[in-house]
Design a protein around this motif. Sequence first.
Motif, PDB file in Angstrom:
ATOM      1  N   ILE A  44       0.840  -1.204   0.000  1.00 54.92           N
ATOM      2  CA  ILE A  44       0.000   0.000   0.000  1.00 54.92           C
ATOM      3  C   ILE A  44       0.874   1.253   0.000  1.00 54.92           C
ATOM      4  CG2 ILE A  44      -1.682   1.318   1.342  1.00 54.92           C
ATOM      5  CD1 ILE A  44      -2.839  -1.347   2.284  1.00 54.92           C
ATOM      6  N   ALA A  45       1.917   1.258   0.841  1.00 56.06           N
ATOM      7  CA  ALA A  45       2.802   2.420   0.918  1.00 56.06           C
ATOM      8  C   ALA A  45       3.557   2.621  -0.395  1.00 56.06           C
ATOM      9  CB  ALA A  45       3.784   2.239   2.067  1.00 56.06           C
ATOM     10  N   PHE A  46       3.995   1.528  -1.018  1.00 59.70           N
ATOM     11  CA  PHE A  46       4.736   1.634  -2.284  1.00 59.70           C
ATOM     12  C   PHE A  46       3.853   2.208  -3.384  1.00 59.70           C
ATOM     13  CE2 PHE A  46       6.474  -0.011  -6.255  1.00 59.70           C
ATOM     14  CZ  PHE A  46       7.827   0.292  -6.126  1.00 59.70           C
ATOM     15  N   ALA A  47       2.624   1.673  -3.498  1.00 64.53           N
ATOM     16  CA  ALA A  47       1.713   2.173  -4.524  1.00 64.53           C
ATOM     17  C   ALA A  47       1.332   3.628  -4.258  1.00 64.53           C
ATOM     18  CB  ALA A  47       0.460   1.299  -4.572  1.00 64.53           C
ATOM     19  N   ASP A  48       1.142   3.978  -2.991  1.00 71.94           N
ATOM     20  CA  ASP A  48       0.794   5.354  -2.639  1.00 71.94           C
ATOM     21  C   ASP A  48       1.938   6.296  -2.987  1.00 71.94           C
ATOM     22  OD1 ASP A  48      -0.754   7.421  -1.656  1.00 71.94           O
ATOM     23  OD2 ASP A  48      -0.118   7.125   0.427  1.00 71.94           O
ATOM     24  N   TRP A  97       6.375   0.868   9.947  1.00 64.59           N
ATOM     25  CA  TRP A  97       7.438   1.714  10.499  1.00 64.59           C
ATOM     26  C   TRP A  97       8.598   1.827   9.514  1.00 64.59           C
ATOM     27  CZ3 TRP A  97      12.572   1.603  11.639  1.00 64.59           C
ATOM     28  CH2 TRP A  97      13.050   2.589  12.505  1.00 64.59           C
ATOM     29  N   VAL A  98       9.004   0.701   8.946  1.00 64.95           N
ATOM     30  CA  VAL A  98      10.121   0.726   7.996  1.00 64.95           C
ATOM     31  C   VAL A  98       9.747   1.531   6.753  1.00 64.95           C
ATOM     32  CG1 VAL A  98      11.562  -0.705   6.492  1.00 64.95           C
ATOM     33  CG2 VAL A  98      11.087  -1.448   8.820  1.00 64.95           C
ATOM     34  N   ALA A  99       8.524   1.337   6.242  1.00 64.84           N
ATOM     35  CA  ALA A  99       8.094   2.065   5.048  1.00 64.84           C
ATOM     36  C   ALA A  99       8.050   3.564   5.288  1.00 64.84           C
ATOM     37  CB  ALA A  99       6.730   1.561   4.591  1.00 64.84           C
ATOM     38  N   GLU A 100       7.665   3.971   6.508  1.00 62.99           N
ATOM     39  CA  GLU A 100       7.540   5.404   6.803  1.00 62.99           C
ATOM     40  C   GLU A 100       8.887   6.040   7.116  1.00 62.99           C
ATOM     41  OE1 GLU A 100       5.265   8.325  10.024  1.00 62.99           O
ATOM     42  OE2 GLU A 100       4.556   6.275   9.690  1.00 62.99           O
ATOM     43  N   HIS A 101       9.729   5.360   7.907  1.00 66.23           N
ATOM     44  CA  HIS A 101      10.978   5.976   8.349  1.00 66.23           C
ATOM     45  C   HIS A 101      12.152   5.698   7.418  1.00 66.23           C
ATOM     46  CE1 HIS A 101       8.576   6.053  12.074  1.00 66.23           C
ATOM     47  NE2 HIS A 101       9.335   7.080  12.415  1.00 66.23           N
ATOM     48  N   LEU A 102      12.086   4.651   6.623  1.00 71.66           N
ATOM     49  CA  LEU A 102      13.142   4.361   5.653  1.00 71.66           C
ATOM     50  C   LEU A 102      12.583   4.543   4.249  1.00 71.66           C
ATOM     51  CD1 LEU A 102      14.791   1.280   7.419  1.00 71.66           C
ATOM     52  CD2 LEU A 102      15.498   3.679   7.484  1.00 71.66           C
ATOM     53  N   SER A 103      11.954   3.527   3.716  1.00 68.06           N
ATOM     54  CA  SER A 103      11.293   3.652   2.411  1.00 68.06           C
ATOM     55  C   SER A 103      10.461   2.405   2.177  1.00 68.06           C
ATOM     56  CB  SER A 103      12.309   3.824   1.278  1.00 68.06           C
ATOM     57  OG  SER A 103      12.988   2.599   1.034  1.00 68.06           O
ATOM     58  N   PRO A 104       9.402   2.491   1.342  1.00 69.58           N
ATOM     59  CA  PRO A 104       8.629   1.290   1.031  1.00 69.58           C
ATOM     60  C   PRO A 104       9.473   0.200   0.379  1.00 69.58           C
ATOM     61  CG  PRO A 104       7.402   3.253   0.413  1.00 69.58           C
ATOM     62  CD  PRO A 104       8.786   3.701   0.768  1.00 69.58           C
ATOM     63  N   SER A 152       8.495  -0.295 -10.809  1.00 71.64           N
ATOM     64  CA  SER A 152       7.321  -0.363 -11.680  1.00 71.64           C
ATOM     65  C   SER A 152       6.222  -1.171 -11.009  1.00 71.64           C
ATOM     66  CB  SER A 152       7.707  -0.995 -13.011  1.00 71.64           C
ATOM     67  OG  SER A 152       6.577  -1.340 -13.764  1.00 71.64           O
ATOM     68  N   LEU A 153       5.015  -0.641 -11.008  1.00 76.03           N
ATOM     69  CA  LEU A 153       3.890  -1.373 -10.417  1.00 76.03           C
ATOM     70  C   LEU A 153       3.540  -2.638 -11.202  1.00 76.03           C
ATOM     71  CD1 LEU A 153       1.422   1.410  -9.207  1.00 76.03           C
ATOM     72  CD2 LEU A 153       2.773  -0.162  -7.823  1.00 76.03           C
ATOM     73  N   PRO A 154       3.517  -2.637 -12.545  1.00 77.91           N
ATOM     74  CA  PRO A 154       3.245  -3.890 -13.262  1.00 77.91           C
ATOM     75  C   PRO A 154       4.270  -4.981 -12.966  1.00 77.91           C
ATOM     76  CG  PRO A 154       2.905  -2.029 -14.721  1.00 77.91           C
ATOM     77  CD  PRO A 154       3.527  -1.491 -13.476  1.00 77.91           C
ATOM     78  N   VAL A 155       5.553  -4.594 -12.898  1.00 75.57           N
ATOM     79  CA  VAL A 155       6.587  -5.589 -12.581  1.00 75.57           C
ATOM     80  C   VAL A 155       6.405  -6.081 -11.154  1.00 75.57           C
ATOM     81  CG1 VAL A 155       9.068  -5.975 -12.355  1.00 75.57           C
ATOM     82  CG2 VAL A 155       8.185  -4.596 -14.246  1.00 75.57           C
ATOM     83  N   LEU A 156       6.079  -5.171 -10.247  1.00 80.36           N
ATOM     84  CA  LEU A 156       5.834  -5.579  -8.864  1.00 80.36           C
ATOM     85  C   LEU A 156       4.649  -6.530  -8.788  1.00 80.36           C
ATOM     86  CD1 LEU A 156       6.393  -5.249  -5.813  1.00 80.36           C
ATOM     87  CD2 LEU A 156       4.766  -3.356  -5.824  1.00 80.36           C
ATOM     88  N   ALA A 157       3.594  -6.250  -9.549  1.00 75.53           N
ATOM     89  CA  ALA A 157       2.418  -7.120  -9.540  1.00 75.53           C
ATOM     90  C   ALA A 157       2.785  -8.532  -9.984  1.00 75.53           C
ATOM     91  CB  ALA A 157       1.330  -6.538 -10.437  1.00 75.53           C
ATOM     92  N   ALA A 158       3.600  -8.642 -11.039  1.00 75.50           N
ATOM     93  CA  ALA A 158       4.023  -9.964 -11.507  1.00 75.50           C
ATOM     94  C   ALA A 158       4.876 -10.664 -10.452  1.00 75.50           C
ATOM     95  CB  ALA A 158       4.798  -9.827 -12.814  1.00 75.50           C
ATOM     96  N   ALA A 159       5.741  -9.917  -9.797  1.00 76.28           N
ATOM     97  CA  ALA A 159       6.595 -10.514  -8.758  1.00 76.28           C
ATOM     98  C   ALA A 159       5.772 -10.993  -7.571  1.00 76.28           C
ATOM     99  CB  ALA A 159       7.641  -9.493  -8.303  1.00 76.28           C
ATOM    100  N   LEU A 196       3.873   6.093  -5.425  1.00 74.41           N
ATOM    101  CA  LEU A 196       3.870   6.323  -6.868  1.00 74.41           C
ATOM    102  C   LEU A 196       2.607   7.037  -7.343  1.00 74.41           C
ATOM    103  CD1 LEU A 196       5.315   2.921  -8.154  1.00 74.41           C
ATOM    104  CD2 LEU A 196       6.532   5.087  -7.827  1.00 74.41           C
ATOM    105  N   GLY A 197       1.742   7.402  -6.383  1.00 75.79           N
ATOM    106  CA  GLY A 197       0.511   8.099  -6.737  1.00 75.79           C
ATOM    107  C   GLY A 197      -0.594   7.202  -7.227  1.00 75.79           C
ATOM    108  N   HIS A 198      -0.517   5.908  -6.945  1.00 67.22           N
ATOM    109  CA  HIS A 198      -1.537   4.953  -7.397  1.00 67.22           C
ATOM    110  C   HIS A 198      -1.936   4.052  -6.234  1.00 67.22           C
ATOM    111  CE1 HIS A 198      -0.936   6.072 -11.603  1.00 67.22           C
ATOM    112  NE2 HIS A 198       0.365   5.998 -11.375  1.00 67.22           N
ATOM    113  N   ARG A 199      -2.436   4.653  -5.174  1.00 70.07           N
ATOM    114  CA  ARG A 199      -2.742   3.866  -3.983  1.00 70.07           C
ATOM    115  C   ARG A 199      -3.812   2.823  -4.246  1.00 70.07           C
ATOM    116  NH1 ARG A 199      -4.157   6.239   2.083  1.00 70.07           N
ATOM    117  NH2 ARG A 199      -3.960   4.236   3.161  1.00 70.07           N
ATOM    118  N   THR A 200      -4.769   3.120  -5.112  1.00 68.98           N
ATOM    119  CA  THR A 200      -5.841   2.165  -5.375  1.00 68.98           C
ATOM    120  C   THR A 200      -5.329   0.907  -6.080  1.00 68.98           C
ATOM    121  OG1 THR A 200      -6.328   3.328  -7.447  1.00 68.98           O
ATOM    122  CG2 THR A 200      -7.609   3.951  -5.494  1.00 68.98           C
ATOM    123  N   ALA A 201      -4.133   0.974  -6.651  1.00 71.51           N
ATOM    124  CA  ALA A 201      -3.586  -0.208  -7.329  1.00 71.51           C
ATOM    125  C   ALA A 201      -3.118  -1.258  -6.335  1.00 71.51           C
ATOM    126  CB  ALA A 201      -2.421   0.198  -8.228  1.00 71.51           C
ATOM    127  N   ALA A 202      -2.966  -0.885  -5.059  1.00 75.25           N
ATOM    128  CA  ALA A 202      -2.484  -1.848  -4.072  1.00 75.25           C
ATOM    129  C   ALA A 202      -3.459  -3.014  -3.899  1.00 75.25           C
ATOM    130  CB  ALA A 202      -2.262  -1.145  -2.733  1.00 75.25           C
TER     131      ALA A 202
END
Length: 443
Positions: free
Chosen positions: A279-283, A404-411, A345-352, A285-291
Amino acid sequence: MPPTPARPPSAPSPPQRLHTVTADALVTVDLAPRTRRPARGPGPYRRLLATPGARAFTAGNLIARLPMGMFGVSAIVMIAGSRGSYALAGAVTATGLAATALVAPWTARLVDRYGQARIALPAALLAALGSLALLLCVRHGAPDWTLFAAYAATATTPNTGGMSRARWRHLLRGDAAALHTANSFEQAVDELCFMLGPVLAAFLCGTFFPEAGTLVGVVLLVTGVVLFTAQRSTQPPVRPAPRGERRRDSPLRAAGMRPLLAVCLTMGAVFGATEVVTIAFADGLGHRTAAGPILALQAAGSCGAGLAYGAVKPAGPAERRYPWCVAAMAALLTLPLLAASLTGSLPVLAAAVLVAGMATAPTMITNMTLVQQRTPEGRLNEGMTLAVTGLLGGIAGGSALGGWVAEHLSPTVGYGVPVTAAAVALVISVPAARVPSGATRRR
């Protein structure tokens, strides 16, 4: 000597094909005999559902399990929309999760002691009242503390998945291959319900009104449990234990059970961290609904792999397969980390995520098989509910750590949390697999 008469020539075999010409077309007629292919027998899942009474209790169980993926999303949408606070909504749902972790094993113990029909239906009705109380408190602006109290009452929701697995074990006793298929089927159902439940809840709450998801979930839960418990012929018999044996026969005291539950805890951390980090990664990139669709792909991969795993005969005992399943899960979980860090990339992430999910179901199926083997007789519902409790606790902890990791470090760094949790699960699974199945140990 008279000459030996010559043998008459053998009759010529009839021609296999005849050719003729009609107008400007050449017609060929094949007279060769036809051999019918032997009819294929029914597949493993058709044979499984052909068990007397299986389809009836499976239908009720499916209806009762679908709301498990609906209630959390429905509560968050309902509370956040009314009170304007996602923090409050998250705290309320976390409280319900903690209450379930405490209450569910006691509910399962009562089910083992008094039977599924006598306990599951009253427990489901009490949980339904808790959900309705939450709805009314939100609707009428009751104080915040009432939301916590109401949602905590839903902790009595019976573990219908565990009760269904107990029925399969009772019906298929002595048939290890069929029981493996049944466990695979149940795991696929779990994945399917947690894939479709949030989607259905979001659709109902967004299309109609914020309370629609909770209302439909309550109706489905009660209806499903009524249908499930009405199937008395497939219900496992109750084996009441003498008072002095209750503590001694606790599933927690069975040999090898605690490492299995520890693995459940770490696997729950994998699920919880993956959800929040995605959710944090997609958000980001500006595409939170893609999560949502990406996480649904993870469940879809697990569901498909679970059905495929159940259709084949497993090689060797579950103890031998267990570390390999956990190792495969740990290896495949590196794919989302690589996709996020190398491509973004969200499509690559989705496949992974889809591929990574394929190792989840085989691991959970093998884990539940070992839990069934090591749980003392007459305590199966309690043993499997303890495994589910471990998963819930891990989901809560993984969600907190991943967030916590996504917020203080990175998604992107956050995807290292599920990989680490899976590596810990692998370390624990090796000694857990060395304990002989069915052995018990008193401490």
